[in-house]
Design a protein around this motif. Structure first.
Motif, mmCIF file in Angstrom:
data_model
loop_
_atom_site.group_PDB
_atom_site.id
_atom_site.type_symbol
_atom_site.label_atom_id
_atom_site.label_comp_id
_atom_site.label_asym_id
_atom_site.label_seq_id
_atom_site.Cartn_x
_atom_site.Cartn_y
_atom_site.Cartn_z
ATOM 1 N N UNK A 197 0.936 -1.170 -0.004
ATOM 2 C CA UNK A 197 0.101 0.065 -0.052
ATOM 3 C C UNK A 197 0.853 1.216 -0.078
ATOM 4 N N UNK A 198 0.662 2.130 -0.704
ATOM 5 C CA UNK A 198 1.618 3.179 -1.158
ATOM 6 C C UNK A 198 0.770 4.706 -1.247
ATOM 7 N N UNK A 199 1.436 5.691 -0.696
ATOM 8 C CA UNK A 199 0.970 7.023 -0.850
ATOM 9 C C UNK A 199 2.088 7.647 -1.330
ATOM 10 N N UNK A 200 1.754 8.291 -2.364
ATOM 11 C CA UNK A 200 2.883 9.036 -3.186
ATOM 12 C C UNK A 200 2.562 10.614 -3.362
ATOM 13 N N UNK A 201 3.406 11.586 -2.685
ATOM 14 C CA UNK A 201 2.967 13.026 -2.832
ATOM 15 C C UNK A 201 3.658 13.587 -3.851
ATOM 16 N N UNK A 202 3.166 14.625 -4.605
ATOM 17 C CA UNK A 202 3.827 15.171 -6.036
ATOM 18 C C UNK A 202 3.012 16.355 -6.341
ATOM 19 N N UNK A 203 3.859 17.452 -6.992
ATOM 20 C CA UNK A 203 3.110 18.450 -7.567
ATOM 21 C C UNK A 203 3.031 18.486 -8.660
ATOM 22 N N UNK A 204 3.732 17.222 -9.482
ATOM 23 C CA UNK A 204 3.628 17.063 -10.895
ATOM 24 C C UNK A 204 2.410 16.284 -11.387
ATOM 25 N N UNK A 205 1.637 16.791 -12.301
ATOM 26 C CA UNK A 205 0.466 16.271 -12.614
ATOM 27 C C UNK A 205 0.692 15.066 -13.470
ATOM 28 N N UNK A 206 1.886 15.050 -14.456
ATOM 29 C CA UNK A 206 2.111 14.044 -15.310
ATOM 30 C C UNK A 206 2.596 12.821 -14.382
ATOM 31 N N UNK A 207 3.466 12.918 -13.402
ATOM 32 C CA UNK A 207 3.636 11.784 -12.585
ATOM 33 C C UNK A 207 2.408 11.199 -11.816
ATOM 34 N N UNK A 208 1.447 12.053 -11.301
ATOM 35 C CA UNK A 208 0.477 11.358 -10.574
ATOM 36 C C UNK A 208 -0.278 10.716 -11.782
ATOM 37 N N UNK A 209 -0.680 11.287 -12.789
ATOM 38 C CA UNK A 209 -1.496 10.562 -13.903
ATOM 39 C C UNK A 209 -0.972 9.227 -14.314
ATOM 40 N N UNK A 210 0.409 9.081 -14.512
ATOM 41 C CA UNK A 210 0.985 8.176 -15.166
ATOM 42 C C UNK A 210 1.080 6.725 -14.237
ATOM 43 N N UNK A 211 1.221 6.870 -12.840
ATOM 44 C CA UNK A 211 1.459 5.947 -12.026
ATOM 45 C C UNK A 211 0.173 5.432 -10.883
ATOM 46 N N UNK A 212 -0.914 6.324 -10.959
ATOM 47 C CA UNK A 212 -1.676 6.137 -9.814
ATOM 48 C C UNK A 212 -2.771 5.164 -9.778
ATOM 49 N N UNK A 213 -3.157 4.456 -8.998
ATOM 50 C CA UNK A 213 -4.585 4.046 -9.138
ATOM 51 C C UNK A 213 -5.744 4.940 -8.928
ATOM 52 N N UNK A 214 -5.383 5.856 -7.899
ATOM 53 C CA UNK A 214 -6.477 7.135 -7.590
ATOM 54 C C UNK A 214 -5.517 8.176 -7.289
ATOM 55 N N UNK A 215 -5.902 9.500 -7.588
ATOM 56 C CA UNK A 215 -5.346 10.652 -7.281
ATOM 57 C C UNK A 215 -6.221 11.587 -6.401
ATOM 58 N N UNK A 216 -5.841 11.993 -5.463
ATOM 59 C CA UNK A 216 -6.427 13.009 -4.503
ATOM 60 C C UNK A 216 -5.773 14.297 -4.864
ATOM 61 N N UNK A 217 -6.590 15.270 -5.328
ATOM 62 C CA UNK A 217 -6.322 16.683 -5.931
ATOM 63 C C UNK A 217 -6.444 17.432 -4.688
ATOM 64 N N UNK A 218 -5.618 18.252 -4.081
ATOM 65 C CA UNK A 218 -5.614 18.701 -2.713
ATOM 66 C C UNK A 218 -5.704 20.238 -3.140
ATOM 67 N N UNK A 219 -6.364 21.083 -2.287
ATOM 68 C CA UNK A 219 -6.467 22.535 -2.365
ATOM 69 C C UNK A 219 -7.109 23.267 -1.282
ATOM 70 N N UNK A 220 -6.042 23.924 -0.559
ATOM 71 C CA UNK A 220 -6.269 24.650 0.541
ATOM 72 C C UNK A 220 -6.655 23.680 1.630
ATOM 73 N N UNK A 221 -5.976 22.943 1.709
ATOM 74 C CA UNK A 221 -6.212 21.753 3.038
ATOM 75 C C UNK A 221 -7.406 20.684 2.800
ATOM 76 N N UNK A 222 -7.981 20.808 1.579
ATOM 77 C CA UNK A 222 -9.053 19.941 1.376
ATOM 78 C C UNK A 222 -8.781 18.920 0.216
ATOM 79 N N UNK A 223 -9.760 17.960 0.180
ATOM 80 C CA UNK A 223 -9.693 17.078 -1.154
ATOM 81 C C UNK A 223 -10.607 17.661 -2.105
#
Length: 348
Positions: free
Chosen positions: A186-212
């Motif tokens: 089970x893995x949680x990956x933090x990134x600001x790079x959208x290409x990274x998140x889109x290419x390797x994730x099962x799911x993405x949590x887009x965060x903004x101002x402390x919320x999902x």
């Protein structure tokens, strides 16, 4: 029940609430990315899971165990940092086996596990080397092996690729995903790079101002953003101002289009619609056809980005490169067309 369950997490530093009522279930073996700009709270959530920050409110459960108030070394979590954090005075083998040594594992078992980890990361002959003798990508592989060696329940990755150059970053993220799948961790990956998140994730949590702002698969996040922030942050977006018509329709220029299902704004109200560059085409034959002027062309190899102006609005259009069809030139008068089904209705 989720393997990693984050329930109503809050974190405040003084009067500053940096994480607000954050809840997320993560299944066993799932790869979830936290994506967002600097200061959105993604790393703070990761640090709470790791035990480096104590939540102001909420709970963290791993495999049914409440770990909210446990120390980091009591959680059986592996973590990889942006800056490698390898011990410069230890060899690669000693770095990989460090956590096992601290845990009191027998020397023979440590040696066996270190050999397994070095083979897993593709550096079987680097055990006697020191970190300064390795490239940045190799050092990050060693940091990953060190995190995985004690067989953690959860792997946390805090922007592990951001210090590497672009080509190594692409190859290493693929290797990380392959290793994660092989181990089923089970893995949680933090990134600001959208290409990274889109290419390797099962799911993405887009965060903004402390919320999902939105949680979904890469396909859902890119193609069906639910908020203006998500739509603008992930990928390039064309914004189209429209006027709502009767029964779920909207008027764009002289064309009336049927909005995606579930959108029934009051007639006469203003709407902001969005469209990805690949949803636009040159020529005619789709639901909406607008006269346009080419303002610029950017050749990017397999893809050509065409900038246009239509109805006083700037558009970007992506099309595949075809050797037998040269792209238009700046100043050309043309038509831009798109299908109504590709429109995204943006919420604030």
């Amino acid at each position: 029940m989720a393997f990693l369950d984050l329930s109503h997490l809050e974190k405040s530093f003084g009067n500053n609430r940096v994480v607000k009522d954050f809840s997320l279930p993560v299944e066993k073996g799932e790869f979830v990315s936290f994506l967002g700009p600097s200061g959105c709270g993604k790393t703070t959530v990761l640090r709470m899971v790791a035990g480096f920050e104590t939540p102001t409110a909420g709970k963290i459960l791993i495999d049914g165990q409440d770990v909210t108030n446990l120390r980091p070394n009591q959680r059986n979590i592996g973590m990889v940092f942006q800056a490698y954090a390898l011990f410069p005075n230890l060899t690669v083998a000693q770095n990989v086996g460090f956590g096992l040594k601290v845990a009191g594992v027998a020397r023979a078992e440590i040696d066996k596990r270190v050999t397994e980890m070095l083979r897993l990361i593709g550096l079987p002959d680097k055990g006697p080397s020191y970190p300064f003798q390795l490239s940045g990508g190799q050092q990050q592989r060693v940091a990953l092996a060190r995190a995985l060696a004690p067989r953690p329940r959860v792997l946390l990755l805090d922007e592990p690729l951001s210090a590497l150059d672009a080509k190594i970053r692409v190859s290493l993220r693929a290797e990380i995903r392959e290793i994660q799948r092989e181990l089923g961790i089970t893995t949680v990956f933090v990134t600001h790079d959208q290409e990274e998140a889109l290419s390797i994730s099962d799911r993405i949590v887009v965060m903004n101002g402390g919320i999902a702002d939105q949680v979904g698969t890469p396909f859902e996040i890119y193609n069906r953003p639910t908020t203006r922030f998500v739509a603008g942050f992930v990928g390039t977006l064309n914004l189209i101002e429209a006027v709502a018509g009767p029964t779920g329709t909207a008027k764009i220029g002289d064309a009336t289009v049927l909005l995606p299902e579930g959108h029934n704004q009051a007639p006469g109200g203003k709407l902001t619609l969005a469209l990805r560059p690949e949803g636009l085409h040159l020529g005619h034959g789709r639901d909406v056809v607008l006269p346009a002027t080419v303002t610029g062309v950017e050749f990017m190899g397999s893809v050509i980005r065409v900038d246009l102006t239509a109805m006083g609005t700037k558009f970007s259009l992506d099309t595949f490169n075809r050797p037998d069809a040269p792209p238009p030139k700046a100043g050309d008068e043309t038509q831009v067309t798109f299908a109504a089904r590709d429109l995204i209705v943006l919420a604030d």
